[in-house]
Design a protein around this motif. Structure first.
Motif, PDB file in Angstrom:
ATOM      1  N   ALA A  46      41.148  48.493  61.192  1.00 64.21           N
ATOM      2  CA  ALA A  46      41.663  48.663  62.554  1.00 64.21           C
ATOM      3  C   ALA A  46      42.098  50.109  62.786  1.00 64.21           C
ATOM      4  CB  ALA A  46      42.838  47.713  62.790  1.00 64.21           C
ATOM      5  N   ILE A  47      42.706  50.701  61.756  1.00 61.63           N
ATOM      6  CA  ILE A  47      43.156  52.102  61.878  1.00 61.63           C
ATOM      7  C   ILE A  47      41.945  53.026  62.011  1.00 61.63           C
ATOM      8  CG2 ILE A  47      44.379  53.975  60.695  1.00 61.63           C
ATOM      9  CD1 ILE A  47      46.069  51.648  59.370  1.00 61.63           C
ATOM     10  N   GLN A  48      40.889  52.731  61.249  1.00 67.20           N
ATOM     11  CA  GLN A  48      39.663  53.527  61.356  1.00 67.20           C
ATOM     12  C   GLN A  48      39.061  53.405  62.763  1.00 67.20           C
ATOM     13  OE1 GLN A  48      38.209  55.788  59.180  1.00 67.20           O
ATOM     14  NE2 GLN A  48      37.074  56.159  61.077  1.00 67.20           N
ATOM     15  N   LYS A  49      39.109  52.199  63.318  1.00 67.84           N
ATOM     16  CA  LYS A  49      38.598  51.972  64.679  1.00 67.84           C
ATOM     17  C   LYS A  49      39.393  52.817  65.691  1.00 67.84           C
ATOM     18  CE  LYS A  49      37.647  47.661  65.759  1.00 67.84           C
ATOM     19  NZ  LYS A  49      37.830  46.249  66.232  1.00 67.84           N
ATOM     20  N   LEU A  50      40.717  52.895  65.483  1.00 72.05           N
ATOM     21  CA  LEU A  50      41.583  53.683  66.353  1.00 72.05           C
ATOM     22  C   LEU A  50      41.226  55.173  66.277  1.00 72.05           C
ATOM     23  CD1 LEU A  50      45.456  53.285  66.592  1.00 72.05           C
ATOM     24  CD2 LEU A  50      44.415  55.521  66.450  1.00 72.05           C
ATOM     25  N   PHE A  51      41.087  55.685  65.053  1.00 71.97           N
ATOM     26  CA  PHE A  51      40.744  57.100  64.871  1.00 71.97           C
ATOM     27  C   PHE A  51      39.394  57.423  65.518  1.00 71.97           C
ATOM     28  CE2 PHE A  51      44.228  57.124  61.964  1.00 71.97           C
ATOM     29  CZ  PHE A  51      44.576  58.442  61.747  1.00 71.97           C
ATOM     30  N   THR A  52      38.440  56.501  65.358  1.00 72.58           N
ATOM     31  CA  THR A  52      37.111  56.714  65.942  1.00 72.58           C
ATOM     32  C   THR A  52      37.186  56.721  67.467  1.00 72.58           C
ATOM     33  OG1 THR A  52      36.082  55.649  64.039  1.00 72.58           O
ATOM     34  CG2 THR A  52      34.755  55.820  66.034  1.00 72.58           C
ATOM     35  N   ALA A  53      37.945  55.778  68.036  1.00 74.47           N
ATOM     36  CA  ALA A  53      38.072  55.696  69.495  1.00 74.47           C
ATOM     37  C   ALA A  53      38.669  56.972  70.068  1.00 74.47           C
ATOM     38  CB  ALA A  53      38.928  54.489  69.884  1.00 74.47           C
ATOM     39  N   LYS A  54      39.663  57.528  69.378  1.00 75.62           N
ATOM     40  CA  LYS A  54      40.320  58.748  69.862  1.00 75.62           C
ATOM     41  C   LYS A  54      39.539  60.014  69.524  1.00 75.62           C
ATOM     42  CE  LYS A  54      44.671  59.682  69.419  1.00 75.62           C
ATOM     43  NZ  LYS A  54      45.112  60.082  70.781  1.00 75.62           N
ATOM     44  N   GLY A  55      38.656  59.938  68.503  1.00 76.04           N
ATOM     45  CA  GLY A  55      38.033  61.156  68.000  1.00 76.04           C
ATOM     46  C   GLY A  55      39.041  61.990  67.222  1.00 76.04           C
ATOM     47  N   ARG A  56      39.959  61.304  66.553  1.00 74.91           N
ATOM     48  CA  ARG A  56      41.076  61.956  65.857  1.00 74.91           C
ATOM     49  C   ARG A  56      40.704  62.220  64.396  1.00 74.91           C
ATOM     50  NH1 ARG A  56      46.842  61.392  67.017  1.00 74.91           N
ATOM     51  NH2 ARG A  56      48.142  61.643  65.181  1.00 74.91           N
ATOM     52  N   PRO A  57      40.984  63.421  63.859  1.00 71.56           N
ATOM     53  CA  PRO A  57      40.679  63.691  62.442  1.00 71.56           C
ATOM     54  C   PRO A  57      41.431  62.722  61.525  1.00 71.56           C
ATOM     55  CG  PRO A  57      41.245  65.721  63.597  1.00 71.56           C
ATOM     56  CD  PRO A  57      41.558  64.594  64.538  1.00 71.56           C
ATOM     57  N   SER A  58      40.776  62.254  60.478  1.00 67.33           N
ATOM     58  CA  SER A  58      41.370  61.221  59.623  1.00 67.33           C
ATOM     59  C   SER A  58      42.543  61.736  58.792  1.00 67.33           C
ATOM     60  CB  SER A  58      40.296  60.642  58.690  1.00 67.33           C
ATOM     61  OG  SER A  58      39.773  61.676  57.884  1.00 67.33           O
ATOM     62  N   ASN A  59      42.701  63.070  58.681  1.00 73.86           N
ATOM     63  CA  ASN A  59      43.831  63.594  57.901  1.00 73.86           C
ATOM     64  C   ASN A  59      45.057  63.838  58.772  1.00 73.86           C
ATOM     65  OD1 ASN A  59      43.018  65.815  59.363  1.00 73.86           O
ATOM     66  ND2 ASN A  59      43.067  67.250  57.639  1.00 73.86           N
ATOM     67  N   HIS A  60      45.013  63.380  60.026  1.00 73.25           N
ATOM     68  CA  HIS A  60      46.127  63.596  60.946  1.00 73.25           C
ATOM     69  C   HIS A  60      46.994  62.341  60.960  1.00 73.25           C
ATOM     70  CE1 HIS A  60      47.564  66.600  63.687  1.00 73.25           C
ATOM     71  NE2 HIS A  60      47.741  65.726  64.662  1.00 73.25           N
ATOM     72  N   PRO A  61      48.264  62.431  60.521  1.00 76.71           N
ATOM     73  CA  PRO A  61      49.082  61.222  60.401  1.00 76.71           C
ATOM     74  C   PRO A  61      49.421  60.601  61.758  1.00 76.71           C
ATOM     75  CG  PRO A  61      50.381  63.185  59.924  1.00 76.71           C
ATOM     76  CD  PRO A  61      48.969  63.643  60.068  1.00 76.71           C
ATOM     77  N   VAL A  62      49.736  59.312  61.730  1.00 79.45           N
ATOM     78  CA  VAL A  62      50.138  58.596  62.945  1.00 79.45           C
ATOM     79  C   VAL A  62      51.510  57.961  62.716  1.00 79.45           C
ATOM     80  CG1 VAL A  62      47.855  58.125  63.905  1.00 79.45           C
ATOM     81  CG2 VAL A  62      48.754  56.620  62.133  1.00 79.45           C
ATOM     82  N   ILE A  63      52.152  57.598  63.817  1.00 76.59           N
ATOM     83  CA  ILE A  63      53.516  57.058  63.760  1.00 76.59           C
ATOM     84  C   ILE A  63      53.473  55.536  63.768  1.00 76.59           C
ATOM     85  CG2 ILE A  63      55.707  56.909  65.025  1.00 76.59           C
ATOM     86  CD1 ILE A  63      55.036  59.756  66.139  1.00 76.59           C
ATOM     87  N   VAL A  64      54.267  54.926  62.875  1.00 75.26           N
ATOM     88  CA  VAL A  64      54.405  53.468  62.829  1.00 75.26           C
ATOM     89  C   VAL A  64      55.502  53.055  63.811  1.00 75.26           C
ATOM     90  CG1 VAL A  64      54.973  51.478  61.395  1.00 75.26           C
ATOM     91  CG2 VAL A  64      53.695  53.395  60.407  1.00 75.26           C
ATOM     92  N   HIS A  65      55.181  52.107  64.689  1.00 76.87           N
ATOM     93  CA  HIS A  65      56.142  51.600  65.670  1.00 76.87           C
ATOM     94  C   HIS A  65      56.643  50.223  65.216  1.00 76.87           C
ATOM     95  CE1 HIS A  65      54.096  54.755  67.811  1.00 76.87           C
ATOM     96  NE2 HIS A  65      54.930  54.656  68.829  1.00 76.87           N
ATOM     97  N   LEU A  66      57.959  50.063  65.231  1.00 76.87           N
ATOM     98  CA  LEU A  66      58.587  48.808  64.798  1.00 76.87           C
ATOM     99  C   LEU A  66      59.485  48.272  65.907  1.00 76.87           C
ATOM    100  CD1 LEU A  66      59.743  49.817  61.185  1.00 76.87           C
ATOM    101  CD2 LEU A  66      57.697  48.515  61.791  1.00 76.87           C
ATOM    102  N   ALA A  67      59.664  46.954  65.912  1.00 76.71           N
ATOM    103  CA  ALA A  67      60.587  46.333  66.860  1.00 76.71           C
ATOM    104  C   ALA A  67      62.015  46.478  66.346  1.00 76.71           C
ATOM    105  CB  ALA A  67      60.254  44.852  67.026  1.00 76.71           C
ATOM    106  N   ALA A  68      62.935  46.728  67.270  1.00 77.74           N
ATOM    107  CA  ALA A  68      64.348  46.655  66.909  1.00 77.74           C
ATOM    108  C   ALA A  68      64.681  45.192  66.616  1.00 77.74           C
ATOM    109  CB  ALA A  68      65.202  47.168  68.055  1.00 77.74           C
ATOM    110  N   PRO A  69      65.462  44.919  65.577  1.00 79.91           N
ATOM    111  CA  PRO A  69      65.832  43.525  65.306  1.00 79.91           C
ATOM    112  C   PRO A  69      66.640  42.956  66.463  1.00 79.91           C
ATOM    113  CG  PRO A  69      66.487  44.990  63.505  1.00 79.91           C
ATOM    114  CD  PRO A  69      66.084  45.856  64.648  1.00 79.91           C
ATOM    115  N   GLU A  70      66.522  41.655  66.668  1.00 78.81           N
ATOM    116  CA  GLU A  70      67.344  40.987  67.678  1.00 78.81           C
ATOM    117  C   GLU A  70      68.797  41.062  67.233  1.00 78.81           C
ATOM    118  OE1 GLU A  70      66.464  39.774  70.502  1.00 78.81           O
ATOM    119  OE2 GLU A  70      64.541  38.746  70.452  1.00 78.81           O
ATOM    120  N   LYS A  71      69.686  41.538  68.086  1.00 83.53           N
ATOM    121  CA  LYS A  71      71.083  41.687  67.667  1.00 83.53           C
ATOM    122  C   LYS A  71      71.816  40.339  67.649  1.00 83.53           C
ATOM    123  CE  LYS A  71      71.958  46.486  68.879  1.00 83.53           C
ATOM    124  NZ  LYS A  71      72.860  47.434  69.510  1.00 83.53           N
TER     125      LYS A  71
END
Length: 364
Positions: A46-71
């Motif tokens: 899936a990550i490879q599909k994302l890089f291909t869709a964007k035309g993004r170099p594979s050595n360029h890091p990406v940010i992981v997004h997480l949900a805040a826990p329910e308080k």
């Protein structure tokens, strides 16, 4: 496939997006900064599909997004448990920053856990993580129950999208891309990135809406600029991060900045491309007038003199102007002050990459 914001109240829509991610597909979704193009952070294909869709170099890091826990009734959110699958160690400074600014437009860089995929980190030993504040992003991430990598939902190096329509125009040929419409992005430029991976310094890697002064005021943590850090944390060890290339966020129309009061001088500097010029002027300034430049056709475009409002509209303005066939875009240099550092950073990179060959600059 596009999902309108009016339909977002139905959990069926979110469930479909979650299933798309689990199946290895891509989902574009809004955050408070810009729209992200999301993929399952544990799925290499899936990550490879994302890089291909964007035309993004594979050595360029990406940010992981997480949900805040329910308080719920918990007096304090247990971020440590949430981050343990991603991060090797969580310092006291990190927890202070997280409790003060998450969810929100702040990305933190940590030493990564060994299970984190190299595809995310560009082969580095660090991982960048944030919890976006947009309610739709939070709902999607919470139901997905995992990390989603989500660089801006645009072709690599181009202007970031701040509406669902922007995303659709970028990827109009991708019929299987699911786009969640959560309205226009509030912040309008990408998150502030702070590197905590050295363990003894917080280092600013990318300016954004959250400034070092705000961080110090809320947490007492001093954020260093990359050049200020001692030899033990030298420049070569600072991780590459999203949006750090010299050419980025770039319109196809040439873009230049002019110093205060020097717009007519700037018009004279570009005799080869000055026939039709869009000139951005501060809303606090008087009209330029056309005296002395009969050969130039220019129109004024008013931009906010408030830094947050300017940031919120920056990419919208660049995208809209880019579609109007101007020969040159002239923007005022942002004033001094760290509240302007984020937009100054984006404008300088946009200038460097702008022009008809901007797709070539992006790979430099």
């Amino acid at each position: 496939m596009s999902i309108n914001s009016t339909a977002l109240q139905t959990s069926a829509v979110i469930n479909e997006a979650v299933q798309t991610l689990r199946d290895g597909g891509l989902v574009a979704f809004p955050t408070e900064t810009v729209y992200g193009l999301g993929a399952d952070a544990r799925n290499p294909e899936a990550i490879q599909k994302l890089f291909t869709a964007k035309g993004r170099p594979s050595n360029h890091p990406v940010i992981v997004h997480l949900a805040a826990p329910e308080k719920y009734d918990a007096p304090q959110v247990d971020w440590a448990a949430l981050l343990s699958p991603w991060v090797r160690d969580l310092s006291e400074d990190a927890l202070q920053l997280i409790n003060a600014f998450w969810p929100g437009p702040l990305t933190l860089v940590f030493k990564k856990d060994k299970s984190v995929l190299d595809e995310i980190t560009g082969g580095q030993d660090t991982v960048a993580i944030r919890a976006p504040a947009h309610p739709l992003a939070q709902t999607l991430l919470r139901k997905f129950k995992g990390g989603v990598v989500a660089p801006s939902a645009n072709r690599f190096g181009k202007v970031s999208p701040t509406s669902a329509a922007d995303v659709r125009s970028e990827f109009e040929g991708m019929l299987d891309l699911m786009v969640l419409d959560g309205g226009d992005c509030e912040v309008g430029i990408e998150s502030t990135i702070i590197d905590l991976s050295s363990g003894d310094h917080a280092v600013l890697l990318r300016p954004g809406a959250i400034t070092p002064s705000q961080i110090f005021a809320k947490t007492g943590i001093k954020v260093s600029q990359p050049g200020e850090v001692t030899a033990t944390h030298s420049e070569k060890n600072i991780p590459r991060v999203s949006g750090s290339l010299k050419a980025h966020y770039a319109p196809t129309t040439p873009l230049r900045l002019y110093p205060p009061g020097r717009v007519l001088d700037a018009l004279s500097e570009f005799p080869d491309i000055k026939s039709r010029v869009a000139v951005a002027v501060w809303d606090s300034d008087s009209s330029l007038g056309h005296d002395g430049h009969p050969s130039v056709y220019f129109e004024e475009v008013t931009v906010p003199s408030d830094s947050a409002a300017f940031a919120s509209r920056l990419y919208r303005s660049l995208r809209d102007l880019d579609q109007l066939g101007w020969d040159l875009l002239l923007f005022p240099e942002p004033p001094a002050g760290e509240e302007w550092d984020g937009v100054r950073d984006r404008l300088q990179r946009a200038c460097f990459g702008s022009g008809p060959s901007s797709s070539n600059h992006a790979s430099n």
